[in-house]
Design a protein around this motif. Structure first.
Motif, mmCIF file in Angstrom:
data_model
loop_
_atom_site.group_PDB
_atom_site.id
_atom_site.type_symbol
_atom_site.label_atom_id
_atom_site.label_comp_id
_atom_site.label_asym_id
_atom_site.label_seq_id
_atom_site.Cartn_x
_atom_site.Cartn_y
_atom_site.Cartn_z
ATOM 1 N N GLY A 282 -15.741 4.300 -2.998
ATOM 2 C CA GLY A 282 -14.611 3.397 -2.809
ATOM 3 C C GLY A 282 -13.583 3.858 -1.715
ATOM 4 N N PHE A 283 -13.436 5.122 -1.328
ATOM 5 C CA PHE A 283 -12.645 5.609 -0.319
ATOM 6 C C PHE A 283 -13.087 4.987 1.001
ATOM 7 C CE2 PHE A 283 -10.878 8.432 2.905
ATOM 8 C CZ PHE A 283 -9.420 8.869 2.631
ATOM 9 N N ASN B 275 -7.856 5.260 -3.043
ATOM 10 C CA ASN B 275 -7.980 3.713 -2.021
ATOM 11 C C ASN B 275 -6.567 3.490 -1.303
ATOM 12 O OD1 ASN B 275 -10.425 3.966 -3.402
ATOM 13 N ND2 ASN B 275 -10.665 1.769 -3.742
ATOM 14 N N SER B 276 -5.389 3.665 -1.833
ATOM 15 C CA SER B 276 -4.367 3.036 -1.171
ATOM 16 C C SER B 276 -4.050 3.986 0.011
ATOM 17 C CB SER B 276 -3.111 3.280 -2.317
ATOM 18 O OG SER B 276 -3.181 2.332 -3.275
ATOM 19 N N ALA B 277 -4.459 5.352 0.002
ATOM 20 C CA ALA B 277 -4.368 6.221 1.139
ATOM 21 C C ALA B 277 -5.387 5.680 2.268
ATOM 22 C CB ALA B 277 -4.689 7.449 0.685
ATOM 23 N N ALA B 278 -6.528 5.391 1.649
ATOM 24 C CA ALA B 278 -7.541 4.992 2.571
ATOM 25 C C ALA B 278 -7.325 3.719 3.546
ATOM 26 C CB ALA B 278 -9.070 5.002 1.931
ATOM 27 N N LEU C 280 0.840 -1.330 -0.099
ATOM 28 C CA LEU C 280 0.046 -0.100 -0.018
ATOM 29 C C LEU C 280 1.007 1.144 -0.072
ATOM 30 C CD1 LEU C 280 -2.800 -0.902 2.527
ATOM 31 C CD2 LEU C 280 -3.200 -0.511 0.094
ATOM 32 N N ALA C 281 1.817 1.151 0.751
ATOM 33 C CA ALA C 281 2.705 2.467 0.631
ATOM 34 C C ALA C 281 3.384 2.545 -0.470
ATOM 35 C CB ALA C 281 4.050 2.258 1.952
ATOM 36 N N LEU C 282 3.993 1.544 -1.066
ATOM 37 C CA LEU C 282 4.488 1.777 -2.532
ATOM 38 C C LEU C 282 3.403 2.163 -3.550
ATOM 39 C CD1 LEU C 282 6.875 -1.474 -2.361
ATOM 40 C CD2 LEU C 282 7.525 1.040 -1.885
ATOM 41 N N ASN C 283 2.438 1.481 -3.333
ATOM 42 C CA ASN C 283 1.352 1.812 -4.304
ATOM 43 C C ASN C 283 0.984 3.262 -4.236
ATOM 44 O OD1 ASN C 283 -0.118 -0.287 -5.963
ATOM 45 N ND2 ASN C 283 -1.993 0.694 -5.148
#
Length: 246
Positions: A81-82, A183-186, A49-52
């Motif tokens: 989605g979030f 979504n990665s942030a969420a 998720l961090a890399l994404n």
């Protein structure tokens, strides 16, 4: 810096480069690579998720700069989605459940993507704008799945958009770049309880994906045709699914 850190940095660079070219941020690829080294699911999820998140930021910037991003195509997917990705981020799966679920979904997506890549261009038809309510539901479902698995969501959303003809390959790449970002942030926020599982080598890997993602996003947003984008994404999905299932 040991050999594992260097090997993964090199692998992540290549994954980010190729995935960013098609509007993806590479989470499924990062997960597959880490699985080969026996990373625990919590470490895999938070690291991916961090890399994404970083690669998605870069890809979004390039697709906005190239004028291929339509916010009308993006926002219906992101509204639910979030929050659903945030909810999914709080859920932790064991590797016995985690690998098969993600592997099967990616393989089914690869098959659909390959079909769309190799059929006649005339048969595809002119893309339509994503209808609001179906897009809203799609964003919510994929958000929850991606948040739970740590895959960012774009790798599931892209095949759906192209299968429903809700955008060209370039429009889809731009839409999924933003979706991945949100979504990665969420999901990363939702997975805060597992942040202590993040490897100490993460800064080196962030540098590697930043460079690879920048190159890939530039090439994909400017030079690759729709058919090549579909074919590359299908191959990436297939390879990632096989690695996870194997």
């Amino acid at each position: 810096m040991d050999i594992e850190v260097i090997w993964l940095a090199t692998t992540f660079f290549v994954i980010a480069l190729v995935y960013a070219a098609v509007g993806q941020a590479g989470a499924s690829g990062y997960i597959a690579a880490m699985a080969l080294f026996g990373f625990a699911p919590a470490a895999m999820k938070t690291t991916a998720l961090a890399l994404n998140l970083l690669v998605a930021m870069i890809a979004t910037f390039h697709f906005m700069k190239s004028g291929r991003l339509s916010w009308r195509n993006v926002y219906p997917f992101v509204i639910l989605g979030f929050p659903f990705s945030l909810l999914g981020g709080t859920i932790h799966l064991s590797h016995e459940i985690y690998y098969p679920i993600v592997g099967v979904i990616l393989m089914l997506s690869a098959i659909q993507m390959a079909r769309s890549a190799f059929r006649k261009g005339a048969a595809i038809g002119k893309p339509s704008v994503p209808p609001f309510w179906p897009a809203l539901a799609t964003g919510a479902i994929i958000g929850f799945i991606s948040g739970t698995t740590g895959t960012g969501g774009g790798v599931f959303l892209a095949p759906m958009i192209l299968a429903m003809n809700w955008g060209s390959a370039h429009q889809t790449a731009a839409t999924t770049a933003v979706y991945n970002l949100m979504n990665s942030a969420a999901a990363l926020m939702g997975a805060y309880a597992y942040w202590n599982a993040l490897p100490t080598s993460l800064p080196w890997w962030l540098i590697a994906v930043a460079v690879g993602g920048s190159i890939g996003a530039f090439v994909g947003s400017q030079y690759l045709s729709d058919r090549w984008l579909r074919a590359i994404l299908a191959a990436l999905l297939l390879v990632s699914s096989v690695k996870l299932l194997w």
